[in-house]
Design a protein around this motif. Structure first.
Motif, PDB file in Angstrom:
ATOM      1  N   ARG A  79       0.843  -1.209   0.000  1.00  0.00           N
ATOM      2  CA  ARG A  79       0.000   0.000   0.000  1.00  0.00           C
ATOM      3  C   ARG A  79       0.874   1.253   0.000  1.00  0.00           C
ATOM      4  NH1 ARG A  79      -4.910   2.513   1.168  1.00  0.00           N
ATOM      5  NH2 ARG A  79      -4.551   4.398   2.363  1.00  0.00           N
ATOM      6  N   VAL A  80       1.938   1.207   0.779  1.00  0.00           N
ATOM      7  CA  VAL A  80       2.854   2.349   0.825  1.00  0.00           C
ATOM      8  C   VAL A  80       3.390   2.653  -0.581  1.00  0.00           C
ATOM      9  CG1 VAL A  80       5.112   3.106   1.679  1.00  0.00           C
ATOM     10  CG2 VAL A  80       3.480   2.023   3.252  1.00  0.00           C
ATOM     11  N   ALA A  81       3.674   1.588  -1.334  1.00  0.00           N
ATOM     12  CA  ALA A  81       4.256   1.750  -2.677  1.00  0.00           C
ATOM     13  C   ALA A  81       3.306   2.453  -3.647  1.00  0.00           C
ATOM     14  CB  ALA A  81       4.655   0.388  -3.231  1.00  0.00           C
ATOM     15  N   LEU A  82       2.007   2.450  -3.346  1.00  0.00           N
ATOM     16  CA  LEU A  82       1.049   3.133  -4.230  1.00  0.00           C
ATOM     17  C   LEU A  82       1.275   4.644  -4.238  1.00  0.00           C
ATOM     18  CD1 LEU A  82      -2.177   1.094  -3.392  1.00  0.00           C
ATOM     19  CD2 LEU A  82      -0.765   0.943  -5.450  1.00  0.00           C
ATOM     20  N   ARG A  83       2.097   5.122  -3.299  1.00  0.00           N
ATOM     21  CA  ARG A  83       2.435   6.552  -3.308  1.00  0.00           C
ATOM     22  C   ARG A  83       3.231   6.934  -4.550  1.00  0.00           C
ATOM     23  NH1 ARG A  83       1.562   5.612   1.768  1.00  0.00           N
ATOM     24  NH2 ARG A  83       0.409   7.119   2.986  1.00  0.00           N
ATOM     25  N   SER A  84       3.719   5.949  -5.244  1.00  0.00           N
ATOM     26  CA  SER A  84       4.329   6.209  -6.549  1.00  0.00           C
ATOM     27  C   SER A  84       3.338   6.950  -7.460  1.00  0.00           C
ATOM     28  CB  SER A  84       4.710   4.834  -7.124  1.00  0.00           C
ATOM     29  OG  SER A  84       4.782   4.851  -8.484  1.00  0.00           O
ATOM     30  N   PHE A  85       2.077   6.546  -7.420  1.00  0.00           N
ATOM     31  CA  PHE A  85       1.043   7.179  -8.253  1.00  0.00           C
ATOM     32  C   PHE A  85       0.616   8.527  -7.656  1.00  0.00           C
ATOM     33  CE2 PHE A  85       0.913   2.663  -9.055  1.00  0.00           C
ATOM     34  CZ  PHE A  85       0.852   2.603 -10.435  1.00  0.00           C
ATOM     35  N   VAL A  86       0.559   8.568  -6.322  1.00  0.00           N
ATOM     36  CA  VAL A  86       0.234   9.833  -5.649  1.00  0.00           C
ATOM     37  C   VAL A  86       1.268  10.885  -6.058  1.00  0.00           C
ATOM     38  CG1 VAL A  86       0.006  10.958  -3.380  1.00  0.00           C
ATOM     39  CG2 VAL A  86      -0.770   8.581  -3.678  1.00  0.00           C
ATOM     40  N   ALA A  87       2.537  10.467  -6.048  1.00  0.00           N
ATOM     41  CA  ALA A  87       3.640  11.384  -6.355  1.00  0.00           C
ATOM     42  C   ALA A  87       3.582  11.857  -7.809  1.00  0.00           C
ATOM     43  CB  ALA A  87       4.964  10.687  -6.077  1.00  0.00           C
ATOM     44  N   ALA A  88       3.368  10.923  -8.726  1.00  0.00           N
ATOM     45  CA  ALA A  88       3.322  11.300 -10.148  1.00  0.00           C
ATOM     46  C   ALA A  88       2.158  12.253 -10.427  1.00  0.00           C
ATOM     47  CB  ALA A  88       3.219  10.048 -11.010  1.00  0.00           C
ATOM     48  N   LEU A  89       1.020  11.963  -9.793  1.00  0.00           N
ATOM     49  CA  LEU A  89      -0.147  12.831  -9.976  1.00  0.00           C
ATOM     50  C   LEU A  89       0.118  14.224  -9.437  1.00  0.00           C
ATOM     51  CD1 LEU A  89      -3.450  11.066  -8.934  1.00  0.00           C
ATOM     52  CD2 LEU A  89      -2.966  12.263 -11.075  1.00  0.00           C
ATOM     53  N   ALA A  90       0.731  14.281  -8.236  1.00  0.00           N
ATOM     54  CA  ALA A  90       1.028  15.573  -7.615  1.00  0.00           C
ATOM     55  C   ALA A  90       1.976  16.377  -8.496  1.00  0.00           C
ATOM     56  CB  ALA A  90       1.637  15.354  -6.234  1.00  0.00           C
ATOM     57  N   LEU A  91       2.953  15.686  -9.072  1.00  0.00           N
ATOM     58  CA  LEU A  91       3.895  16.380  -9.958  1.00  0.00           C
ATOM     59  C   LEU A  91       3.174  16.889 -11.209  1.00  0.00           C
ATOM     60  CD1 LEU A  91       6.692  17.292 -10.623  1.00  0.00           C
ATOM     61  CD2 LEU A  91       7.333  14.934 -11.117  1.00  0.00           C
ATOM     62  N   GLY A  92       2.272  16.068 -11.730  1.00  0.00           N
ATOM     63  CA  GLY A  92       1.457  16.510 -12.876  1.00  0.00           C
ATOM     64  C   GLY A  92       0.621  17.735 -12.506  1.00  0.00           C
ATOM     65  N   HIS A 136      10.831   4.200   6.879  1.00  0.00           N
ATOM     66  CA  HIS A 136      10.595   5.445   6.146  1.00  0.00           C
ATOM     67  C   HIS A 136      10.429   5.161   4.658  1.00  0.00           C
ATOM     68  CE1 HIS A 136      14.888   5.372   4.882  1.00  0.00           C
ATOM     69  NE2 HIS A 136      14.456   6.117   3.894  1.00  0.00           N
ATOM     70  N   LEU A 137       9.826   6.123   3.982  1.00  0.00           N
ATOM     71  CA  LEU A 137       9.707   6.095   2.525  1.00  0.00           C
ATOM     72  C   LEU A 137      10.318   7.388   2.010  1.00  0.00           C
ATOM     73  CD1 LEU A 137       8.447   4.928  -0.154  1.00  0.00           C
ATOM     74  CD2 LEU A 137       6.460   6.377   0.340  1.00  0.00           C
ATOM     75  N   ALA A 138      11.204   7.276   1.011  1.00  0.00           N
ATOM     76  CA  ALA A 138      11.791   8.463   0.382  1.00  0.00           C
ATOM     77  C   ALA A 138      11.263   8.534  -1.047  1.00  0.00           C
ATOM     78  CB  ALA A 138      13.311   8.356   0.375  1.00  0.00           C
ATOM     79  N   ILE A 139      10.629   9.645  -1.375  1.00  0.00           N
ATOM     80  CA  ILE A 139      10.109   9.847  -2.738  1.00  0.00           C
ATOM     81  C   ILE A 139      10.950  10.934  -3.393  1.00  0.00           C
ATOM     82  CG2 ILE A 139       8.079  10.288  -4.144  1.00  0.00           C
ATOM     83  CD1 ILE A 139       6.328   9.747  -1.707  1.00  0.00           C
ATOM     84  N   GLY A 140      11.806  10.526  -4.312  1.00  0.00           N
ATOM     85  CA  GLY A 140      12.717  11.474  -4.959  1.00  0.00           C
ATOM     86  C   GLY A 140      12.159  11.963  -6.281  1.00  0.00           C
ATOM     87  N   PHE A 141      12.139  13.271  -6.444  1.00  0.00           N
ATOM     88  CA  PHE A 141      11.619  13.891  -7.671  1.00  0.00           C
ATOM     89  C   PHE A 141      12.773  14.576  -8.413  1.00  0.00           C
ATOM     90  CE2 PHE A 141       8.149  13.900  -4.643  1.00  0.00           C
ATOM     91  CZ  PHE A 141       6.993  13.673  -5.368  1.00  0.00           C
ATOM     92  N   GLY A 142      12.962  14.206  -9.652  1.00  0.00           N
ATOM     93  CA  GLY A 142      13.919  14.902 -10.504  1.00  0.00           C
ATOM     94  C   GLY A 142      13.158  15.534 -11.656  1.00  0.00           C
ATOM     95  N   VAL A 143      13.180  16.853 -11.746  1.00  0.00           N
ATOM     96  CA  VAL A 143      12.408  17.546 -12.787  1.00  0.00           C
ATOM     97  C   VAL A 143      13.351  18.422 -13.612  1.00  0.00           C
ATOM     98  CG1 VAL A 143      10.410  19.007 -13.288  1.00  0.00           C
ATOM     99  CG2 VAL A 143      10.444  17.648 -11.189  1.00  0.00           C
TER     100      VAL A 143
END
Ligand SMILES: O=C(O)CCCC[C@@H]1SC[C@@H]2NC(=O)N[C@@H]21
Length: 253
Positions: A79-92, A136-143
Protein backbone atom coordinates in the motif's frame (compact mmCIF):
# COMPACT_ATOMS: atom_id res chain seq x y z
CA UNK A 1 24.20 26.19 2.68
CA UNK A 2 21.81 24.23 4.81
CA UNK A 3 18.65 26.03 5.70
CA UNK A 4 15.29 24.93 6.84
CA UNK A 5 12.10 26.87 7.26
CA UNK A 6 8.70 27.64 5.91
CA UNK A 7 7.01 30.21 3.69
CA UNK A 8 3.40 31.31 3.43
CA UNK A 9 2.43 28.83 0.70
CA UNK A 10 4.26 25.92 2.27
CA UNK A 11 2.10 23.06 3.66
CA UNK A 12 1.94 23.56 7.41
CA UNK A 13 2.60 19.97 8.37
CA UNK A 14 5.69 19.55 6.14
CA UNK A 15 9.28 20.60 6.92
CA UNK A 16 11.92 21.63 4.40
CA UNK A 17 15.69 21.35 4.23
CA UNK A 18 17.58 23.17 1.47
CA UNK A 19 21.13 22.09 0.65
CA UNK A 20 23.66 23.58 -1.75
CA UNK A 21 25.13 20.21 -2.69
CA UNK A 22 24.69 16.59 -1.71
CA UNK A 23 25.48 13.21 -3.23
CA UNK A 24 21.81 12.32 -3.66
CA UNK A 25 18.77 13.74 -1.89
CA UNK A 26 17.44 10.17 -1.59
CA UNK A 27 20.68 9.10 0.10
CA UNK A 28 20.44 12.12 2.39
CA UNK A 29 16.84 11.18 3.15
CA UNK A 30 17.94 7.72 4.29
CA UNK A 31 20.62 9.23 6.53
CA UNK A 32 18.32 11.79 8.11
CA UNK A 33 15.08 9.79 8.28
CA UNK A 34 15.57 8.45 11.84
CA UNK A 35 15.73 12.03 13.17
CA UNK A 36 12.81 13.48 11.23
CA UNK A 37 9.63 13.89 13.24
CA UNK A 38 7.41 15.20 10.41
CA UNK A 39 7.14 14.76 6.63
CA UNK A 40 10.22 16.57 5.30
CA UNK A 41 11.34 17.75 1.87
CA UNK A 42 15.08 17.70 1.22
CA UNK A 43 16.12 19.76 -1.80
CA UNK A 44 19.63 20.23 -3.17
CA UNK A 45 20.79 22.78 -5.72
CA UNK A 46 23.21 20.17 -6.99
CA UNK A 47 23.59 16.41 -6.68
CA UNK A 48 26.94 14.76 -7.31
CA UNK A 49 25.58 11.21 -7.47
CA UNK A 50 21.92 11.51 -8.32
CA UNK A 51 20.34 8.14 -8.85
CA UNK A 52 17.58 6.98 -11.13
CA UNK A 53 15.46 3.85 -11.28
CA UNK A 54 17.12 0.46 -11.67
CA UNK A 55 20.56 1.66 -10.58
CA UNK A 56 20.90 4.23 -13.34
CA UNK A 57 22.60 7.57 -12.76
CA UNK A 58 20.44 10.71 -12.82
CA UNK A 59 22.10 13.74 -14.33
CA UNK A 60 21.21 16.84 -12.47
CA UNK A 61 22.47 20.20 -13.76
CA UNK A 62 21.89 23.26 -11.61
CA UNK A 63 18.50 24.83 -12.26
CA UNK A 64 16.68 21.49 -12.30
CA UNK A 65 14.72 20.22 -9.32
CA UNK A 66 16.25 17.50 -7.16
CA UNK A 67 14.14 16.95 -4.09
CA UNK A 68 13.06 14.08 -1.87
CA UNK A 69 10.06 13.83 0.41
CA UNK A 70 10.66 11.70 3.49
CA UNK A 71 7.56 10.09 5.00
CA UNK A 72 6.89 7.61 7.76
CA UNK A 73 3.80 5.99 6.29
CA UNK A 74 1.67 3.47 8.12
CA UNK A 75 0.44 0.28 6.47
CA UNK A 76 1.79 -2.67 4.53
CA UNK A 77 4.61 -2.06 2.02
CA UNK A 78 2.38 -2.79 -1.01
CA UNK A 79 0.00 0.00 0.00
CA UNK A 80 2.85 2.35 0.82
CA UNK A 81 4.26 1.75 -2.68
CA UNK A 82 1.05 3.13 -4.23
CA UNK A 83 2.44 6.55 -3.31
CA UNK A 84 4.33 6.21 -6.55
CA UNK A 85 1.04 7.18 -8.25
CA UNK A 86 0.23 9.83 -5.65
CA UNK A 87 3.64 11.38 -6.36
CA UNK A 88 3.32 11.30 -10.15
CA UNK A 89 -0.15 12.83 -9.98
CA UNK A 90 1.03 15.57 -7.61
CA UNK A 91 3.89 16.38 -9.96
CA UNK A 92 1.46 16.51 -12.88
CA UNK A 93 -0.73 18.87 -10.82
CA UNK A 94 2.25 21.11 -10.01
CA UNK A 95 3.17 21.31 -13.68
CA UNK A 96 -0.44 22.18 -14.45
CA UNK A 97 -0.17 25.07 -11.99
CA UNK A 98 3.07 26.48 -13.39
CA UNK A 99 2.02 26.09 -17.03
CA UNK A 100 -1.41 27.57 -16.34
CA UNK A 101 -3.04 24.26 -17.29
CA UNK A 102 -1.87 24.52 -20.89
CA UNK A 103 -1.80 20.75 -21.09
CA UNK A 104 0.64 18.37 -22.67
CA UNK A 105 1.45 16.70 -19.35
CA UNK A 106 0.92 12.93 -19.30
CA UNK A 107 1.98 10.15 -16.93
CA UNK A 108 3.97 7.13 -17.98
CA UNK A 109 3.75 3.98 -15.88
CA UNK A 110 5.08 3.55 -13.33
CA UNK A 111 6.02 7.12 -12.47
CA UNK A 112 7.56 9.23 -15.21
CA UNK A 113 6.04 12.54 -16.15
CA UNK A 114 6.02 13.49 -19.83
CA UNK A 115 5.58 16.86 -21.45
CA UNK A 116 4.43 16.75 -25.07
CA UNK A 117 5.30 13.05 -25.09
CA UNK A 118 8.87 13.50 -23.88
CA UNK A 119 10.37 12.82 -20.47
CA UNK A 120 10.30 15.85 -18.22
CA UNK A 121 10.66 14.18 -14.84
CA UNK A 122 11.35 10.95 -13.02
CA UNK A 123 10.45 9.74 -9.56
CA UNK A 124 12.41 7.28 -7.46
CA UNK A 125 10.82 5.61 -4.42
CA UNK A 126 13.14 4.03 -1.88
CA UNK A 127 12.32 2.64 1.53
CA UNK A 128 13.82 0.92 4.51
CA UNK A 129 12.32 -1.29 7.16
CA UNK A 130 12.10 -4.76 8.60
CA UNK A 131 9.48 -7.38 9.38
CA UNK A 132 6.93 -6.11 6.85
CA UNK A 133 7.02 -2.60 8.33
CA UNK A 134 8.69 0.38 6.71
CA UNK A 135 10.67 2.79 8.86
CA UNK A 136 10.59 5.44 6.15
CA UNK A 137 9.71 6.10 2.52
CA UNK A 138 11.79 8.46 0.38
CA UNK A 139 10.11 9.85 -2.74
CA UNK A 140 12.72 11.47 -4.96
CA UNK A 141 11.62 13.89 -7.67
CA UNK A 142 13.92 14.90 -10.50
CA UNK A 143 12.41 17.55 -12.79
CA UNK A 144 14.16 19.02 -15.83
CA UNK A 145 13.11 22.59 -15.16
CA UNK A 146 15.95 24.22 -17.12
CA UNK A 147 18.02 21.54 -18.81
CA UNK A 148 17.35 18.19 -20.47
CA UNK A 149 20.16 15.61 -20.19
CA UNK A 150 22.12 14.91 -23.40
CA UNK A 151 22.34 11.18 -22.97
CA UNK A 152 19.51 8.70 -22.80
CA UNK A 153 19.20 4.96 -22.88
CA UNK A 154 18.64 3.53 -26.37
CA UNK A 155 14.91 3.22 -27.01
CA UNK A 156 13.96 5.43 -24.06
CA UNK A 157 11.62 8.39 -24.36
CA UNK A 158 13.66 11.49 -25.27
CA UNK A 159 14.16 14.01 -22.47
CA UNK A 160 12.88 17.55 -22.50
CA UNK A 161 13.04 20.55 -20.17
CA UNK A 162 10.19 22.76 -19.04
CA UNK A 163 12.00 25.90 -20.14
CA UNK A 164 13.02 24.44 -23.50
CA UNK A 165 9.54 23.18 -24.26
CA UNK A 166 7.40 26.03 -22.94
CA UNK A 167 9.71 29.00 -22.34
CA UNK A 168 8.60 28.98 -18.69
CA UNK A 169 11.47 29.66 -16.29
CA UNK A 170 10.92 28.71 -12.66
CA UNK A 171 13.60 28.20 -10.04
CA UNK A 172 13.73 24.90 -8.14
CA UNK A 173 12.79 26.40 -4.77
CA UNK A 174 9.67 28.07 -6.15
CA UNK A 175 8.70 24.89 -7.98
CA UNK A 176 9.19 22.88 -4.78
CA UNK A 177 6.69 25.10 -2.96
CA UNK A 178 4.07 24.36 -5.63
CA UNK A 179 4.93 20.64 -5.64
CA UNK A 180 4.78 20.33 -1.85
CA UNK A 181 1.36 21.90 -1.80
CA UNK A 182 0.08 19.66 -4.63
CA UNK A 183 1.56 16.61 -2.92
CA UNK A 184 -0.16 17.45 0.37
CA UNK A 185 -3.51 17.67 -1.44
CA UNK A 186 -3.05 14.30 -3.21
CA UNK A 187 -1.83 12.66 0.01
CA UNK A 188 -5.00 13.87 1.73
CA UNK A 189 -7.05 12.39 -1.11
CA UNK A 190 -5.22 9.06 -0.75
CA UNK A 191 -5.74 9.07 3.02
CA UNK A 192 -9.46 9.83 2.70
CA UNK A 193 -10.44 7.77 -0.33
CA UNK A 194 -7.75 5.12 -0.74
CA UNK A 195 -6.24 4.21 -4.09
CA UNK A 196 -9.46 4.32 -6.16
CA UNK A 197 -9.60 8.12 -6.77
CA UNK A 198 -5.83 8.28 -7.26
CA UNK A 199 -5.98 5.44 -9.77
CA UNK A 200 -8.85 7.07 -11.68
CA UNK A 201 -7.05 10.43 -11.83
CA UNK A 202 -3.80 8.76 -12.88
CA UNK A 203 -5.55 6.80 -15.66
CA UNK A 204 -7.19 9.99 -16.91
CA UNK A 205 -3.69 11.34 -17.64
CA UNK A 206 -2.01 8.08 -18.68
CA UNK A 207 0.26 8.15 -21.70
CA UNK A 208 -0.47 5.54 -24.41
CA UNK A 209 -3.51 4.04 -22.68
CA UNK A 210 -5.19 1.66 -25.14
CA UNK A 211 -2.09 1.52 -27.33
CA UNK A 212 0.60 -1.09 -27.93
CA UNK A 213 3.54 -0.75 -25.58
CA UNK A 214 6.46 -2.91 -24.44
CA UNK A 215 7.26 -3.72 -20.80
CA UNK A 216 10.80 -4.90 -20.17
CA UNK A 217 11.97 -6.51 -16.93
CA UNK A 218 15.58 -7.63 -17.22
CA UNK A 219 15.70 -9.88 -20.27
CA UNK A 220 11.94 -10.50 -20.29
CA UNK A 221 9.87 -8.44 -22.72
CA UNK A 222 6.08 -8.27 -22.93
CA UNK A 223 4.31 -6.48 -25.76
CA UNK A 224 0.62 -5.76 -25.60
CA UNK A 225 -2.20 -3.26 -25.47
CA UNK A 226 -2.08 -1.06 -22.38
CA UNK A 227 -5.48 -1.93 -20.84
CA UNK A 228 -5.29 -0.32 -17.42
CA UNK A 229 -3.52 -0.12 -14.09
CA UNK A 230 -5.16 -2.48 -11.61
CA UNK A 231 -6.15 -1.93 -7.96
CA UNK A 232 -2.64 -2.91 -6.87
CA UNK A 233 -0.87 -0.53 -9.25
CA UNK A 234 0.17 -3.27 -11.71
CA UNK A 235 0.47 -2.47 -15.40
CA UNK A 236 -2.15 -4.56 -17.23
CA UNK A 237 -1.38 -5.54 -20.82
CA UNK A 238 -3.58 -7.47 -23.20
CA UNK A 239 -1.12 -9.70 -25.07
CA UNK A 240 -1.34 -12.33 -27.80
CA UNK A 241 -1.34 -14.97 -25.03
CA UNK A 242 -3.79 -13.27 -22.67
CA UNK A 243 -4.01 -10.62 -20.01
CA UNK A 244 -0.83 -9.94 -18.06
CA UNK A 245 -0.44 -7.91 -14.85
CA UNK A 246 3.10 -6.62 -14.46
CA UNK A 247 4.38 -5.36 -11.12
CA UNK A 248 7.75 -3.93 -12.16
CA UNK A 249 9.18 -3.04 -15.58
CA UNK A 250 10.52 -0.33 -17.80
CA UNK A 251 8.03 0.70 -20.44
CA UNK A 252 8.99 1.48 -24.04
CA UNK A 253 6.68 3.00 -26.62
O1 LIG B 1 14.98 7.06 -13.17
C1 LIG B 1 14.12 7.94 -12.95
O2 LIG B 1 13.39 8.35 -13.85
C2 LIG B 1 13.97 8.49 -11.57
C3 LIG B 1 14.87 9.67 -11.35
C4 LIG B 1 14.76 10.27 -9.96
C5 LIG B 1 15.78 11.36 -9.74
C6 LIG B 1 15.57 12.07 -8.43
S1 LIG B 1 16.50 13.56 -8.31
C7 LIG B 1 16.07 13.67 -6.63
C8 LIG B 1 16.17 12.28 -6.04
N1 LIG B 1 17.53 11.99 -5.63
C9 LIG B 1 18.10 11.04 -6.36
O3 LIG B 1 19.25 10.62 -6.23
N2 LIG B 1 17.21 10.60 -7.28
C10 LIG B 1 15.93 11.29 -7.17
Amino acid sequence: MSTSGTSEDWPQDHDRILLAQVDSTNAEAARRAPDLARPTWIMAQRQTRGRGRRGRAWSDPEGNLAATLVLRPEGPPARVALRSFVAALALGDALGVVTGGRGGVTLKWPNDVLLNGRKLAGILLESAGAGGRLSHLAIGFGVNLSHAPDQVEPGAVAPVSLRGETGIAIDPESFLTVLASCYAAREAQFAAGGFAPIRAAWLARAARLGQEITARTGAAETRGRFETVDEDGNLVLSTATGRRAIAAADVFF
